[in-house]
Design a protein around this motif. Structure first.
Motif, short mmCIF file in Angstrom:
data_model
loop_
_atom_site.label_atom_id
_atom_site.label_comp_id
_atom_site.label_asym_id
_atom_site.label_seq_id
_atom_site.Cartn_x
_atom_site.Cartn_y
_atom_site.Cartn_z
N CYS A 103 10.34 -13.03 32.25
CA CYS A 103 9.88 -13.42 33.59
C CYS A 103 9.06 -12.28 34.20
O CYS A 103 9.36 -11.11 33.97
N PRO A 104 8.03 -12.60 34.97
CA PRO A 104 7.54 -13.94 35.28
C PRO A 104 6.81 -14.57 34.10
O PRO A 104 6.50 -13.89 33.11
N SER A 105 6.54 -15.87 34.19
CA SER A 105 5.86 -16.58 33.12
C SER A 105 4.50 -15.95 32.82
O SER A 105 3.82 -15.43 33.71
N SER A 106 4.11 -16.00 31.55
CA SER A 106 2.83 -15.45 31.15
C SER A 106 2.26 -16.29 30.02
O SER A 106 2.88 -17.24 29.55
N ASP A 107 1.08 -15.92 29.56
CA ASP A 107 0.47 -16.62 28.42
C ASP A 107 0.83 -15.96 27.10
O ASP A 107 0.26 -16.27 26.06
N SER A 108 1.80 -15.03 27.12
CA SER A 108 2.34 -14.30 25.96
C SER A 108 1.44 -13.18 25.45
O SER A 108 1.84 -12.41 24.57
N THR A 109 0.24 -13.04 26.02
CA THR A 109 -0.68 -12.01 25.54
C THR A 109 -0.10 -10.62 25.71
O THR A 109 -0.24 -9.76 24.82
N SER A 110 0.58 -10.37 26.83
CA SER A 110 1.15 -9.04 27.06
C SER A 110 2.26 -8.73 26.05
O SER A 110 2.46 -7.57 25.68
N PHE A 111 2.98 -9.76 25.60
CA PHE A 111 4.01 -9.59 24.58
C PHE A 111 3.37 -9.17 23.26
O PHE A 111 3.81 -8.22 22.60
N TRP A 112 2.31 -9.87 22.86
CA TRP A 112 1.61 -9.52 21.62
C TRP A 112 1.03 -8.11 21.72
O TRP A 112 1.07 -7.34 20.75
N GLN A 113 0.49 -7.78 22.88
CA GLN A 113 -0.07 -6.43 23.08
C GLN A 113 1.00 -5.37 22.88
O GLN A 113 0.78 -4.37 22.18
N HIS A 114 2.17 -5.60 23.47
CA HIS A 114 3.27 -4.64 23.34
C HIS A 114 3.66 -4.46 21.88
O HIS A 114 3.83 -3.32 21.41
N GLU A 115 3.80 -5.57 21.17
CA GLU A 115 4.23 -5.49 19.77
C GLU A 115 3.20 -4.78 18.90
O GLU A 115 3.57 -3.99 18.02
N TRP A 116 1.92 -5.06 19.11
CA TRP A 116 0.90 -4.38 18.32
C TRP A 116 0.86 -2.89 18.63
O TRP A 116 0.86 -2.06 17.72
N GLU A 117 0.85 -2.54 19.91
CA GLU A 117 0.67 -1.14 20.28
C GLU A 117 1.90 -0.29 19.96
O GLU A 117 1.77 0.86 19.54
N LYS A 118 3.10 -0.86 20.12
CA LYS A 118 4.30 -0.10 19.81
C LYS A 118 4.60 -0.07 18.32
O LYS A 118 4.95 0.98 17.75
N HIS A 119 4.49 -1.22 17.66
CA HIS A 119 4.90 -1.32 16.26
C HIS A 119 3.71 -1.47 15.30
O HIS A 119 3.65 -0.82 14.26
N GLY A 120 2.80 -2.37 15.64
CA GLY A 120 1.72 -2.67 14.71
C GLY A 120 0.83 -1.49 14.39
O GLY A 120 0.41 -1.32 13.23
N THR A 121 0.55 -0.65 15.37
CA THR A 121 -0.33 0.50 15.11
C THR A 121 0.29 1.47 14.11
O THR A 121 -0.42 2.26 13.49
N CYS A 122 1.61 1.40 13.93
CA CYS A 122 2.26 2.28 12.97
C CYS A 122 2.12 1.77 11.54
O CYS A 122 2.54 2.44 10.60
N SER A 123 1.56 0.58 11.40
CA SER A 123 1.32 0.03 10.06
C SER A 123 -0.17 -0.11 9.77
O SER A 123 -0.56 -0.69 8.76
N GLU A 124 -1.00 0.45 10.64
CA GLU A 124 -2.44 0.18 10.56
C GLU A 124 -3.10 0.75 9.32
O GLU A 124 -4.21 0.33 8.97
#
Length: 226
Positions: A103-124
């Motif tokens: 919450c609040p409701s979102s289009d999920s983009t911020s969730f994907w951003q968080h996952e990429w920047e915190k975790h995904g960049t470590c596998s780049e």
């Protein structure tokens, strides 16, 4: 003038150390899926995405690089921020399969951003942004957790099931033992929350987990409706 040379093996060792220092080296992934009914059935509740309620199925939480000793890298490259345009062709698949219930409701983009920047960049060094999200979607299609559980007569109907039966159902289905994370519902009862499955360095092949996370989970847990 004498020019110093470094043997190939020594050079590789130095590179491995450098990667480790900067957080780009990792040993395996945890592929984590959450049950939306358990996310929502807590004292804090949840909010559906702006595009509607997600399907009654396990939802991707993330694909997390980890080390064999139980630690993990994070936020490895601030110079490679999330770029929605790189995964625009995946959005229609990500929305129902990797939805934010925060919450609040979102289009999920911020969730994907968080996952990429915190975790995904470590596998780049292995996965670029598009590959990271595509691999997670592929892994969800490969594992089919809800089907695995239903085939063992374990359904999200609010009933209690043993932790052992849940693990066995998934293990029989995917060929590897998962780790189960519980949370507590509004009444303080343990419920099936997240399933951790281990994936090799490439992000494509399921493996036996080198190490499991830690955490409490009752011997009998609820599988709530959604």
């Amino acid at each position: 003038m004498k020019i110093l040379t470094i043997a190939p093996l020594a050079l590789l060792c130095l590179l491995a150390v450098a990667l480790s220092v900067h957080g780009y080296a990792y040993d395996f992934f945890y592929f984590v899926q959450q049950w939306p009914g358990s996310y929502c059935d807590t004292s804090s509740g949840c909010c559906y995405p702006t595009y509607g309620k997600p399907p009654s199925d396990f939802d991707i939480h993330g694909l997390w690089p980890n080390y064999n000793n139980g630690s993990y890298p994070s936020n490895c490259d601030p110079n490679n921020p999330f770029d929605l345009s790189k995964i625009q062709d995946l959005v229609s698949s990500l929305q129902p399969n990797w939805a934010s219930l925060a919450c609040p409701s979102s289009d999920s983009t911020s969730f994907w951003q968080h996952e990429w920047e915190k975790h995904g960049t470590c596998s780049e060094t292995v996965l670029d942004e598009h590959s990271y999200f595509q691999d997670a979607l592929n892994l969800k299609s490969m594992t089919k957790l809800l089907s695995c559980l239903k085939s063992a007569n374990i359904s999200p109907n609010g009933a209690s099931y043993t932790l052992t039966s849940i693990k066995n159902a998934i293990s029989t289905c995917i060929g590897h033992v998962p780790w189960i994370e519980c949370n507590k519902d509004a009444s303080g009862r343990y419920q099936l929350y997240q399933v951790y499955i281990c994936v090799d360095h490439s992000g494509t092949t399921l493996i036996d987990c080198p190490i499991f996370p830690t955490g409490a989970c009752g011997s009998s847990i609820i599988f709530p409706t959604f």
